[in-house]
Design a protein around this motif. Structure first.
Motif, PDB file in Angstrom:
ATOM      1  N   UNK A 163       0.882  -1.226  -0.032  1.00 29.21           N
ATOM      2  CA  UNK A 163      -0.066  -0.075   0.161  1.00 29.21           C
ATOM      3  C   UNK A 163       0.810   1.269  -0.006  1.00 29.21           C
ATOM      4  N   UNK A 164       2.282   1.170  -0.075  1.00 26.59           N
ATOM      5  CA  UNK A 164       3.050   2.240  -0.333  1.00 26.59           C
ATOM      6  C   UNK A 164       4.268   1.850  -1.187  1.00 26.59           C
ATOM      7  N   UNK A 165       4.879   2.952  -1.566  1.00 26.52           N
ATOM      8  CA  UNK A 165       6.022   2.650  -2.455  1.00 26.52           C
ATOM      9  C   UNK A 165       7.269   2.509  -1.287  1.00 26.52           C
ATOM     10  N   UNK A 166       8.312   1.534  -1.701  1.00 27.79           N
ATOM     11  CA  UNK A 166       9.138   1.344  -0.638  1.00 27.79           C
ATOM     12  C   UNK A 166      10.343   0.663  -1.216  1.00 27.79           C
ATOM     13  N   UNK A 167      11.425   1.269  -0.587  1.00 27.36           N
ATOM     14  CA  UNK A 167      12.961   0.750  -0.961  1.00 27.36           C
ATOM     15  C   UNK A 167      13.730   0.869   0.132  1.00 27.36           C
ATOM     16  N   UNK A 168      14.896   0.192   0.130  1.00 29.34           N
ATOM     17  CA  UNK A 168      15.917   0.527   1.255  1.00 29.34           C
ATOM     18  C   UNK A 168      15.908  -0.151   2.403  1.00 29.34           C
ATOM     19  N   UNK A 169      14.948  -1.045   2.587  1.00 29.75           N
ATOM     20  CA  UNK A 169      14.644  -1.537   4.001  1.00 29.75           C
ATOM     21  C   UNK A 169      14.819  -3.078   3.728  1.00 29.75           C
ATOM     22  N   UNK A 170      13.902  -3.746   4.808  1.00 29.70           N
ATOM     23  CA  UNK A 170      14.593  -5.499   4.585  1.00 29.70           C
ATOM     24  C   UNK A 170      13.117  -5.911   4.512  1.00 29.70           C
ATOM     25  N   UNK A 171      13.007  -7.309   4.454  1.00 28.39           N
ATOM     26  CA  UNK A 171      11.658  -8.065   4.197  1.00 28.39           C
ATOM     27  C   UNK A 171      11.936  -9.474   4.773  1.00 28.39           C
ATOM     28  N   UNK A 172      10.795 -10.126   5.142  1.00 28.12           N
ATOM     29  CA  UNK A 172      11.050 -11.413   5.443  1.00 28.12           C
ATOM     30  C   UNK A 172       9.708 -12.414   5.288  1.00 28.12           C
ATOM     31  N   UNK A 173       9.731 -13.496   5.060  1.00 23.82           N
ATOM     32  CA  UNK A 173       8.448 -14.227   4.839  1.00 23.82           C
ATOM     33  C   UNK A 173       8.014 -15.380   6.174  1.00 23.82           C
ATOM     34  N   UNK A 174       6.961 -14.968   6.774  1.00 19.12           N
ATOM     35  CA  UNK A 174       6.687 -15.576   7.886  1.00 19.12           C
ATOM     36  C   UNK A 174       5.059 -15.810   8.097  1.00 19.12           C
ATOM     37  N   UNK A 175       4.773 -17.081   8.221  1.00 19.60           N
ATOM     38  CA  UNK A 175       3.170 -17.322   8.530  1.00 19.60           C
ATOM     39  C   UNK A 175       2.206 -16.868   7.429  1.00 19.60           C
ATOM     40  N   UNK A 176       2.533 -17.081   6.207  1.00 15.92           N
ATOM     41  CA  UNK A 176       1.910 -16.949   5.048  1.00 15.92           C
ATOM     42  C   UNK A 176       1.609 -15.306   4.905  1.00 15.92           C
ATOM     43  N   UNK A 177       2.696 -14.457   5.358  1.00 17.29           N
ATOM     44  CA  UNK A 177       2.722 -13.156   5.611  1.00 17.29           C
ATOM     45  C   UNK A 177       4.036 -12.401   5.051  1.00 17.29           C
ATOM     46  N   UNK A 178       4.025 -11.388   4.392  1.00 10.12           N
ATOM     47  CA  UNK A 178       5.444 -10.717   3.997  1.00 10.12           C
ATOM     48  C   UNK A 178       5.692  -9.638   4.962  1.00 10.12           C
ATOM     49  N   UNK A 179       6.555  -9.596   5.702  1.00 11.69           N
ATOM     50  CA  UNK A 179       7.038  -8.534   6.833  1.00 11.69           C
ATOM     51  C   UNK A 179       7.800  -7.657   6.038  1.00 11.69           C
ATOM     52  N   UNK A 180       7.564  -6.365   6.050  1.00 17.91           N
ATOM     53  CA  UNK A 180       8.321  -5.205   5.609  1.00 17.91           C
ATOM     54  C   UNK A 180       8.989  -4.394   6.693  1.00 17.91           C
ATOM     55  N   UNK A 181      10.167  -4.368   6.811  1.00 16.45           N
ATOM     56  CA  UNK A 181      10.641  -3.507   8.048  1.00 16.45           C
ATOM     57  C   UNK A 181      11.714  -2.054   7.449  1.00 16.45           C
ATOM     58  N   UNK A 182      11.153  -1.040   8.193  1.00 12.19           N
ATOM     59  CA  UNK A 182      11.846   0.202   7.812  1.00 12.19           C
ATOM     60  C   UNK A 182      12.274   0.596   6.500  1.00 12.19           C
ATOM     61  N   UNK A 183      13.161   1.049   6.151  1.00 12.16           N
ATOM     62  CA  UNK A 183      13.427   1.483   4.850  1.00 12.16           C
ATOM     63  C   UNK A 183      12.688   2.902   4.420  1.00 12.16           C
ATOM     64  N   UNK A 184      12.541   3.129   3.332  1.00 10.82           N
ATOM     65  CA  UNK A 184      11.828   4.426   3.101  1.00 10.82           C
ATOM     66  C   UNK A 184      10.495   4.091   2.258  1.00 10.82           C
ATOM     67  N   UNK A 185       9.550   4.744   2.823  1.00 12.90           N
ATOM     68  CA  UNK A 185       8.070   4.493   2.529  1.00 12.90           C
ATOM     69  C   UNK A 185       7.791   5.769   1.953  1.00 12.90           C
ATOM     70  N   UNK A 186       7.350   5.763   0.821  1.00 12.19           N
ATOM     71  CA  UNK A 186       7.124   6.950  -0.278  1.00 12.19           C
ATOM     72  C   UNK A 186       7.953   7.926   0.151  1.00 12.19           C
ATOM     73  N   UNK A 187       9.423   7.539  -0.152  1.00 11.11           N
ATOM     74  CA  UNK A 187      10.582   8.598  -0.051  1.00 11.11           C
ATOM     75  C   UNK A 187      10.981   8.966   1.078  1.00 11.11           C
ATOM     76  N   UNK A 188      10.218   8.551   2.211  1.00 16.15           N
ATOM     77  CA  UNK A 188      10.654   9.104   3.691  1.00 16.15           C
ATOM     78  C   UNK A 188      10.954   7.787   4.486  1.00 16.15           C
ATOM     79  N   UNK A 189      12.286   8.228   5.073  1.00 14.87           N
ATOM     80  CA  UNK A 189      12.986   7.120   5.984  1.00 14.87           C
ATOM     81  C   UNK A 189      11.876   6.869   7.059  1.00 14.87           C
ATOM     82  N   UNK A 190      11.911   5.537   7.545  1.00 19.18           N
ATOM     83  CA  UNK A 190      10.815   5.151   8.378  1.00 19.18           C
ATOM     84  C   UNK A 190      11.299   3.972   9.311  1.00 19.18           C
ATOM     85  N   UNK A 191      10.745   3.835  10.341  1.00 19.41           N
ATOM     86  CA  UNK A 191      10.982   2.799  11.343  1.00 19.41           C
ATOM     87  C   UNK A 191       9.914   1.774  11.426  1.00 19.41           C
ATOM     88  N   UNK A 192       8.734   1.811  10.628  1.00 17.09           N
ATOM     89  CA  UNK A 192       7.551   1.007  10.711  1.00 17.09           C
ATOM     90  C   UNK A 192       7.718  -0.398  10.171  1.00 17.09           C
TER      91      UNK A 192
END
Length: 394
Positions: A163-192
């Motif tokens: 639901x957002x543009x995303x880059x420069x973070x990390x991701x992992x697969x767990x329990x049929x879900x894709x977890x997306x960690x930090x990086x840039x959301x819509x161009x803004x650095x995030x810790x979400x």
């Protein structure tokens, strides 16, 4: 008692005590340093339309069986952006290498739907998911699924959209879900953190998942291991003078959906940067962190590049981009984190080649670790791919 006899008895006592100490010491099992042996495995091919490979940074990479897939990435094929006015270029090329028996043979090629890099690659069974990324025109929220057909040709399908543009973070697969960690959301650095359900096509458990503690971050080494996800340092160019490079570390529990603070990253009791580097697991109980920018050099560079103007900025760029590999000092340390003891150490030997960042790509299959291209200093890449073998600790 005569002095001579007393001296003799004292000498005898020292010998006996020394022998007992040595006997005790011989029974003490000293820690065994992991043995990591490196070699040059090969080089990345030149992208389509180019005759020479100069290496890439920000590539997607991962294993499907014995086959290492390297895709996308970016470099400066037409010269340096400061000295030559060169423009950064992104790529869509996908390379498939057979690594069985320590070979590094290109067996297939393909293309992403568009040129991109600085996303995340997640291994799930016999598939790779390429999540997000960016190029010169935009950032992506797409989730691409890559499989290999019977002829080892890469088959790539867009399967969903964040639901957002995303880059420069990390991701992992767990329990049929894709977890997306930090990086840039819509161009803004995030810790979400987003637990993205491919079925529901949205982030779920929003009220249960806390953001990564500390500052927002991008370009950090990360790894999933035993239902935990580990985040090490990273960078935040908006954090303020001296704080651009982060050296804190955290672990996320996929079952409890909460964070645990780890011992900060240190070498010789000093904060140490792994931003732009990568991580792999060794001997089932430790991580090895490889590459990363130099904390002092990078902190100073970001401050100067974001606060200087006109002639002062031009002079600093002239200086900074003229630094050689030793002066930029990207990490060559083989940094060890023991996640059972929550402590840091380094191997006695550094990697036997130039350090890297950019970020570089680290991929692993069993006890084989691959260091894939990346920067050797700002702007300059290497096409080299290095392979390490981790010997089991006896």
């Amino acid at each position: 008692m005569k002095p001579a006899n007393l001296i003799f008895l004292l000498k005898l006592l020292i010998i006996l005590v020394s022998g007992q100490v040595l006997a005790v010491e011989s029974k003490v099992k000293l820690p065994v340093e992991p043995k990591v042996s490196w070699r040059k495995a090969g080089q990345l091919p030149a992208p389509k339309g180019f005759n020479k490979s100069i290496g890439i940074a920000g590539a997607y990479s991962g294993f499907i069986g014995n086959y290492l897939v390297v895709a996308g990435g970016t470099n400066f094929p037409n010269g340096h952006p400061f000295f030559d006015k060169g423009v950064k270029q992104y790529y869509s090329d996908v390379f498939v290498f057979d690594t069985e028996n320590e070979q590094f043979d290109l067996v297939a090629q393909g293309h992403l739907p568009s040129a991109r890099g600085h996303g995340a690659a997640v291994v799930a069974g016999n598939s790779l998911y390429f999540v997000g990324g960016k190029n010169n025109d935009k950032a992506f929220g797409s989730i691409l699924k890559l499989t290999l057909d019977d002829n080892l040709q890469p088959v790539i399908k867009a399967v969903n959209q964040l639901p957002f543009a995303w880059d420069s973070g990390a991701a992992a697969w767990q329990d049929d879900s894709l977890f997306v960690f930090a990086g840039k959301r819509n161009g803004v650095v995030s810790n979400a953190v987003c637990q993205f359900s491919l079925k529901q096509q949205k982030c779920i458990n929003k009220d249960k998942i806390s953001p990564i503690p500390g500052l927002a971050r991008a370009d950090f080494p990360s790894i999933k291991h035993q239902k935990q996800f580990y985040v090490f340092g990273g960078a935040n160019v908006q954090a303020g003078k001296g704080r651009y490079v982060l050296t804190d570390a955290y672990a996320f529990d996929f079952e409890a959906l909460n964070w645990r603070t780890l011992t900060p990253i240190t070498v010789k009791d000093q904060p140490y940067s792994v931003a732009g580097g990568g991580v792999a697991v060794i001997n089932g109980e430790q991580f090895i962190l490889l590459g990363g920018v130099n904390r002092q050099v990078f902190n100073d560079a970001i401050f100067q590049l974001t606060t200087s103007e006109k002639d002062r900025l031009s002079k600093f760029k002239q200086y900074y981009f003229s630094l050689n590999e030793q002066e930029v000092n990207f990490s060559r340390q083989q940094l060890i984190y023991d996640f059972n003891k929550d402590n840091w150490s380094t191997l006695s030997k550094e990697v036997p080649f130039t350090g890297g960042a950019g970020p570089l790509a680290i991929s692993q299959k069993d006890n084989q670790i691959y260091w894939i291209s990346g920067e050797t200093r700002p702007v300059i890449r290497t096409p080299n791919v290095y392979q390490a073998t981790v010997e089991p600790v006896q």
